[in-house]
Design a protein around this motif. Structure first.
Motif, PDB file in Angstrom:
ATOM      1  N   GLY A 223       0.750  -1.246   0.000  1.00 44.07           N
ATOM      2  CA  GLY A 223       0.000   0.000   0.000  1.00 44.07           C
ATOM      3  C   GLY A 223       0.778   1.292   0.000  1.00 44.07           C
ATOM      4  O   GLY A 223       0.186   2.358   0.109  1.00 44.07           O
ATOM      5  N   GLY A 224       2.092   1.263  -0.127  1.00 48.03           N
ATOM      6  CA  GLY A 224       2.873   2.491  -0.127  1.00 48.03           C
ATOM      7  C   GLY A 224       2.775   3.248  -1.441  1.00 48.03           C
ATOM      8  O   GLY A 224       2.438   2.691  -2.488  1.00 48.03           O
ATOM      9  N   ALA A 225       3.079   4.545  -1.379  1.00 51.71           N
ATOM     10  CA  ALA A 225       3.002   5.390  -2.577  1.00 51.71           C
ATOM     11  C   ALA A 225       3.970   4.931  -3.653  1.00 51.71           C
ATOM     12  O   ALA A 225       3.671   4.972  -4.850  1.00 51.71           O
ATOM     13  N   SER A 226       5.141   4.455  -3.231  1.00 51.62           N
ATOM     14  CA  SER A 226       6.140   4.030  -4.220  1.00 51.62           C
ATOM     15  C   SER A 226       5.661   2.824  -5.010  1.00 51.62           C
ATOM     16  O   SER A 226       5.999   2.661  -6.184  1.00 51.62           O
ATOM     17  N   CYS A 227       4.854   1.971  -4.373  1.00 51.94           N
ATOM     18  CA  CYS A 227       4.406   0.770  -5.083  1.00 51.94           C
ATOM     19  C   CYS A 227       3.364   1.135  -6.138  1.00 51.94           C
ATOM     20  O   CYS A 227       3.277   0.486  -7.177  1.00 51.94           O
ATOM     21  N   ILE A 228       2.572   2.173  -5.901  1.00 46.84           N
ATOM     22  CA  ILE A 228       1.583   2.590  -6.898  1.00 46.84           C
ATOM     23  C   ILE A 228       2.282   3.084  -8.157  1.00 46.84           C
ATOM     24  O   ILE A 228       1.925   2.712  -9.279  1.00 46.84           O
ATOM     25  N   ALA A 229       3.299   3.892  -7.966  1.00 43.44           N
ATOM     26  CA  ALA A 229       4.061   4.385  -9.123  1.00 43.44           C
ATOM     27  C   ALA A 229       4.712   3.234  -9.868  1.00 43.44           C
ATOM     28  O   ALA A 229       4.728   3.197 -11.104  1.00 43.44           O
TER      29      ALA A 229
END
Length: 317
Positions: A223-229
């Motif tokens: 769920g981290g922001a880096s994983c979305i990117a």
């Protein structure tokens, strides 16, 4: 109480068939004992594990899959030393059906077995029993020459879900074997640490698509922001299986910023991917994506149509 004695007498009568000179008759005796589903039959079936006939031994190993407990586990572990591969295979399969954690007591002493097949089967058997004592032997097994043993060891560590084992799992995610890497990445799903997420993100660049697929799927749990990117970055992966997992994860993460990238992906010839795109667009609920969904309202695939209808309802809500 009288009923208990009656049942035991019935089992004892059935067990007499284990002394029949015909292997076929002894096999039938094992089957009939297993059909009682009575734990009192376990000692008799376990005895058949040492029968002179391989067919009887195999049937006994298969029959024990319907039972649990230390005695069952001990009999199955002993069958892993059999000379017949079919008996060993049956015993290994039955070991994975054990559910009682106490059964692990009979397996733990064998988690350093010299025999690769036996070690692999014991690791697989104790995995879902979640015995914390298995952690040390499992981490040690990550150095084993056999990739199959290493894969099962990773499974044991993953089921225990202990943050202290993260370094071992991260190392396994760089293993030379594809299956070991894939299993390690899936096992990282329990952790919310930045280190676990970084390992998964890095794996999206793995040369093997199956590894990238596992990483894309597991990232939905971090769920981290880096994983979305990072997930948005693999929406153009050459393998649709990877794209599918990335789309599913972005939907679960409610990554609305990816909606307009997922929308055009409805125009793919793979029904499973269209279905996942529709589901993700429904979860993201971005009104502008209705144009992509409406195009497939009458898709030839019923699962796609179902997801499209659901997604459009979500957008209209």
């Amino acid at each position: 109480m009288d009923q208990l004695f009656e049942d035991f007498d019935d089992i004892a009568d059935l067990a007499e068939g284990l002394d029949d000179p015909s292997p076929g008759a002894r096999i039938m005796a094992v089957i009939e004992l297993a059909d009682t589903a009575d734990p009192a039959a376990i000692p008799f079936i376990a005895r058949a594990i040492t029968d002179d006939d391989a067919g009887v031994r195999k049937q006994a190993a298969q029959a024990l899959t319907d039972f649990d407990g230390v005695e069952t586990a001990a009999a199955l572990v002993s069958a892993l030393d059999d000379d017949d591969p079919a008996v060993i295979d049956a015993a290994a399969r039955s070991l994975t059906e054990l559910k009682d954690p106490k059964s692990g007591g009979a397996i733990l002493p064998h988690l350093s077995a010299a025999n690769d097949v036996k070690l692999r089967a014991c690791l697989a058997g104790i995995k879902e029993l979640r015995r914390v004592e298995a952690m040390g032997p499992a981490i040690a097994a990550l150095q084993h020459v056999s990739a199959e043993v290493r894969e099962q060891a990773v499974g044991v560590i993953g089921w225990l879900q202990d943050e202290s084992a993260l370094p071992a799992l991260r190392d396994a995610a760089k293993d030379a074997d594809v299956k070991v890497r894939r299993t390690a990445l899936s096992a990282l799903g329990f952790s919310k640490s930045d280190h676990a997420e970084a390992t998964l993100v890095n794996a999206l660049a793995d040369p093997e698509w199956m590894v990238r697929e596992a990483a894309a799927e597991t990232l939905a749990k971090t769920g981290g922001a880096s994983c979305i990117a990072a997930l948005r970055g693999v929406l153009g992966d050459e393998y649709w299986q990877v794209r599918l997992k990335a789309v599913r994860s972005l939907g679960k993460l409610r990554a609305t910023e990816a909606a307009m990238e997922i929308g055009p992906m409805m125009d793919v010839p793979v029904p499973n991917l269209r279905k996942e795109c529709a589901a993700a667009l429904g979860e993201l609920a971005v009104p502008e994506t209705a144009q992509f969904l409406e195009k497939y309202a009458d898709d030839r695939d019923p699962d796609v149509r179902k997801n499209v209808r659901w997604a459009l309802e979500k957008l209209a809500a």
